[in-house]
Design a protein around this motif. Structure first.
Motif, mmCIF file in Angstrom:
data_model
loop_
_atom_site.group_PDB
_atom_site.id
_atom_site.type_symbol
_atom_site.label_atom_id
_atom_site.label_comp_id
_atom_site.label_asym_id
_atom_site.label_seq_id
_atom_site.Cartn_x
_atom_site.Cartn_y
_atom_site.Cartn_z
ATOM 1 N N GLN A 1 0.849 -1.194 0.000
ATOM 2 C CA GLN A 1 0.000 0.000 0.000
ATOM 3 C C GLN A 1 0.881 1.238 0.000
ATOM 4 O O GLN A 1 1.810 1.346 0.789
ATOM 5 C CB GLN A 1 -0.891 0.004 1.237
ATOM 6 N N VAL A 2 0.582 2.146 -0.908
ATOM 7 C CA VAL A 2 1.353 3.377 -0.996
ATOM 8 C C VAL A 2 0.918 4.320 0.116
ATOM 9 O O VAL A 2 -0.262 4.608 0.261
ATOM 10 C CB VAL A 2 1.142 4.046 -2.370
ATOM 11 N N GLN A 3 1.890 4.785 0.888
ATOM 12 C CA GLN A 3 1.537 5.625 2.020
ATOM 13 C C GLN A 3 2.650 6.610 2.329
ATOM 14 O O GLN A 3 3.836 6.266 2.239
ATOM 15 C CB GLN A 3 1.279 4.754 3.252
ATOM 16 N N LEU A 4 2.267 7.820 2.697
ATOM 17 C CA LEU A 4 3.192 8.862 3.136
ATOM 18 C C LEU A 4 2.737 9.331 4.506
ATOM 19 O O LEU A 4 1.572 9.682 4.679
ATOM 20 C CB LEU A 4 3.197 10.031 2.148
ATOM 21 N N VAL A 5 3.653 9.351 5.474
ATOM 22 C CA VAL A 5 3.315 9.758 6.828
ATOM 23 C C VAL A 5 4.288 10.832 7.288
ATOM 24 O O VAL A 5 5.477 10.558 7.480
ATOM 25 C CB VAL A 5 3.347 8.560 7.804
ATOM 26 N N GLU A 6 3.761 12.039 7.445
ATOM 27 C CA GLU A 6 4.584 13.175 7.875
ATOM 28 C C GLU A 6 4.485 13.361 9.380
ATOM 29 O O GLU A 6 3.430 13.087 9.967
ATOM 30 C CB GLU A 6 4.122 14.464 7.178
ATOM 31 N N SER A 7 5.560 13.857 9.977
ATOM 32 C CA SER A 7 5.578 14.112 11.414
ATOM 33 C C SER A 7 6.615 15.180 11.737
ATOM 34 O O SER A 7 7.442 15.525 10.887
ATOM 35 C CB SER A 7 5.887 12.827 12.195
ATOM 36 N N GLY A 8 6.557 15.686 12.980
ATOM 37 C CA GLY A 8 7.573 16.618 13.436
ATOM 38 C C GLY A 8 7.152 18.065 13.527
ATOM 39 O O GLY A 8 7.925 18.911 13.974
ATOM 40 N N GLY A 9 5.946 18.374 13.095
ATOM 41 C CA GLY A 9 5.486 19.747 13.157
ATOM 42 C C GLY A 9 5.177 20.180 14.582
ATOM 43 O O GLY A 9 5.252 19.397 15.524
ATOM 44 N N GLY A 10 4.818 21.457 14.711
ATOM 45 C CA GLY A 10 4.478 21.977 16.018
ATOM 46 C C GLY A 10 4.436 23.490 16.029
ATOM 47 O O GLY A 10 4.476 24.132 14.980
ATOM 48 N N LEU A 11 4.349 24.022 17.226
ATOM 49 C CA LEU A 11 4.329 25.473 17.437
ATOM 50 C C LEU A 11 5.730 25.913 17.847
ATOM 51 O O LEU A 11 6.316 25.345 18.790
ATOM 52 C CB LEU A 11 3.324 25.833 18.524
ATOM 53 N N VAL A 12 6.251 26.897 17.151
ATOM 54 C CA VAL A 12 7.605 27.377 17.441
ATOM 55 C C VAL A 12 7.627 28.891 17.311
ATOM 56 O O VAL A 12 6.861 29.463 16.522
ATOM 57 C CB VAL A 12 8.628 26.707 16.488
ATOM 58 N N GLN A 13 8.487 29.529 18.077
ATOM 59 C CA GLN A 13 8.616 30.969 17.997
ATOM 60 C C GLN A 13 9.437 31.368 16.772
ATOM 61 O O GLN A 13 10.259 30.581 16.277
ATOM 62 C CB GLN A 13 9.278 31.503 19.256
ATOM 63 N N PRO A 14 9.236 32.587 16.294
ATOM 64 C CA PRO A 14 10.075 33.071 15.186
ATOM 65 C C PRO A 14 11.552 32.928 15.532
ATOM 66 O O PRO A 14 11.966 33.228 16.661
ATOM 67 C CB PRO A 14 9.660 34.531 15.049
ATOM 68 N N GLY A 15 12.319 32.463 14.557
ATOM 69 C CA GLY A 15 13.738 32.210 14.777
ATOM 70 C C GLY A 15 14.048 30.809 15.246
ATOM 71 O O GLY A 15 15.225 30.414 15.289
ATOM 72 N N GLY A 16 13.033 30.052 15.579
ATOM 73 C CA GLY A 16 13.222 28.696 16.067
ATOM 74 C C GLY A 16 13.431 27.692 14.948
ATOM 75 O O GLY A 16 13.500 28.046 13.763
ATOM 76 N N SER A 17 13.531 26.419 15.350
ATOM 77 C CA SER A 17 13.816 25.346 14.397
ATOM 78 C C SER A 17 12.869 24.175 14.610
ATOM 79 O O SER A 17 12.378 23.948 15.716
ATOM 80 C CB SER A 17 15.259 24.848 14.574
#
Length: 114
Positions: A1-17
Protein backbone atom coordinates in the motif's frame (compact mmCIF):
# COMPACT_ATOMS: atom_id res chain seq x y z
CA UNK A 1 0.00 0.00 0.00
CA UNK A 2 1.35 3.38 -1.00
CA UNK A 3 1.54 5.63 2.02
CA UNK A 4 3.19 8.86 3.14
CA UNK A 5 3.32 9.76 6.83
CA UNK A 6 4.58 13.17 7.87
CA UNK A 7 5.58 14.11 11.41
CA UNK A 8 7.57 16.62 13.44
CA UNK A 9 5.49 19.75 13.16
CA UNK A 10 4.48 21.98 16.02
CA UNK A 11 4.33 25.47 17.44
CA UNK A 12 7.61 27.38 17.44
CA UNK A 13 8.62 30.97 18.00
CA UNK A 14 10.08 33.07 15.19
CA UNK A 15 13.74 32.21 14.78
CA UNK A 16 13.22 28.70 16.07
CA UNK A 17 13.82 25.35 14.40
CA UNK A 18 11.91 22.18 13.58
CA UNK A 19 12.80 18.94 11.87
CA UNK A 20 10.12 17.26 9.80
CA UNK A 21 10.16 13.61 8.78
CA UNK A 22 8.26 11.74 6.11
CA UNK A 23 8.14 7.98 6.01
CA UNK A 24 7.25 6.58 2.61
CA UNK A 25 6.40 3.07 1.49
CA UNK A 26 9.21 1.55 -0.49
CA UNK A 27 7.23 1.29 -3.68
CA UNK A 28 6.94 5.07 -3.90
CA UNK A 29 10.25 6.13 -2.41
CA UNK A 30 12.49 4.03 -4.65
CA UNK A 31 14.39 6.08 -7.16
CA UNK A 32 11.94 8.96 -7.21
CA UNK A 33 12.68 12.58 -6.55
CA UNK A 34 11.11 13.44 -3.18
CA UNK A 35 9.78 16.83 -2.27
CA UNK A 36 8.40 18.81 0.64
CA UNK A 37 5.35 20.90 -0.12
CA UNK A 38 3.41 23.29 2.07
CA UNK A 39 -0.02 24.84 2.04
CA UNK A 40 -0.84 27.94 4.03
CA UNK A 41 -4.45 28.91 4.79
CA UNK A 42 -6.12 30.34 1.74
CA UNK A 43 -3.15 29.60 -0.51
CA UNK A 44 -2.25 26.96 -3.04
CA UNK A 45 0.10 24.15 -2.15
CA UNK A 46 3.66 25.00 -3.11
CA UNK A 47 6.85 22.99 -3.48
CA UNK A 48 9.53 24.26 -1.10
CA UNK A 49 12.35 21.74 -1.57
CA UNK A 50 13.14 18.56 -3.41
CA UNK A 51 15.94 16.03 -3.50
CA UNK A 52 17.04 13.39 -5.96
CA UNK A 53 18.04 9.86 -4.98
CA UNK A 54 21.65 11.02 -5.35
CA UNK A 55 20.97 13.77 -2.79
CA UNK A 56 21.00 16.73 -5.14
CA UNK A 57 18.74 19.33 -3.48
CA UNK A 58 16.82 22.33 -4.77
CA UNK A 59 14.98 24.99 -2.78
CA UNK A 60 12.47 27.69 -3.46
CA UNK A 61 13.93 31.15 -2.96
CA UNK A 62 11.98 31.92 0.21
CA UNK A 63 13.61 29.07 2.16
CA UNK A 64 17.13 29.04 0.73
CA UNK A 65 19.75 29.18 3.45
CA UNK A 66 17.20 28.29 6.14
CA UNK A 67 15.83 24.86 5.18
CA UNK A 68 17.77 21.70 4.43
CA UNK A 69 16.24 18.62 2.81
CA UNK A 70 17.79 15.20 3.23
CA UNK A 71 16.83 11.60 2.56
CA UNK A 72 17.72 8.19 3.94
CA UNK A 73 17.25 5.69 1.14
CA UNK A 74 17.64 2.73 3.51
CA UNK A 75 14.80 3.97 5.70
CA UNK A 76 12.61 5.35 2.90
CA UNK A 77 12.48 8.61 4.79
CA UNK A 78 12.89 12.22 3.77
CA UNK A 79 13.62 15.03 6.22
CA UNK A 80 13.28 18.79 6.27
CA UNK A 81 15.39 20.72 8.75
CA UNK A 82 13.89 24.16 9.16
CA UNK A 83 15.90 26.89 10.86
CA UNK A 84 15.33 30.61 11.38
CA UNK A 85 11.61 30.06 11.02
CA UNK A 86 9.39 32.98 10.12
CA UNK A 87 5.67 33.57 10.55
CA UNK A 88 5.23 33.16 6.80
CA UNK A 89 6.47 29.58 7.10
CA UNK A 90 3.25 28.70 8.92
CA UNK A 91 1.51 26.01 6.89
CA UNK A 92 0.69 22.34 6.69
CA UNK A 93 3.72 20.54 5.32
CA UNK A 94 3.46 17.48 3.07
CA UNK A 95 5.87 15.24 1.26
CA UNK A 96 5.37 13.52 -2.06
CA UNK A 97 7.20 12.53 -5.17
CA UNK A 98 7.93 14.80 -8.08
CA UNK A 99 5.83 14.55 -10.10
CA UNK A 100 3.12 13.67 -7.60
CA UNK A 101 2.54 9.93 -7.78
CA UNK A 102 1.13 9.02 -4.37
CA UNK A 103 -1.98 9.92 -2.40
CA UNK A 104 -1.32 12.86 -0.12
CA UNK A 105 -0.71 12.10 3.53
CA UNK A 106 -2.29 13.97 6.40
CA UNK A 107 0.55 16.47 6.55
CA UNK A 108 2.08 18.03 9.64
CA UNK A 109 1.14 21.48 10.92
CA UNK A 110 3.89 24.02 11.44
CA UNK A 111 2.92 27.19 13.26
CA UNK A 112 5.43 29.97 13.76
CA UNK A 113 4.17 32.48 16.27
CA UNK A 114 5.26 34.38 19.34
Amino acid sequence: QVQLVESGGGLVQPGGSLRLSCAASGSIFGGNVMGWYRQAPGKQRELVAHITRAASATYTDSVKGRFTIARDNRKNTVYLQMNSLKSEDTAVYYCNTIPVLAPWGQGTQVTVSS
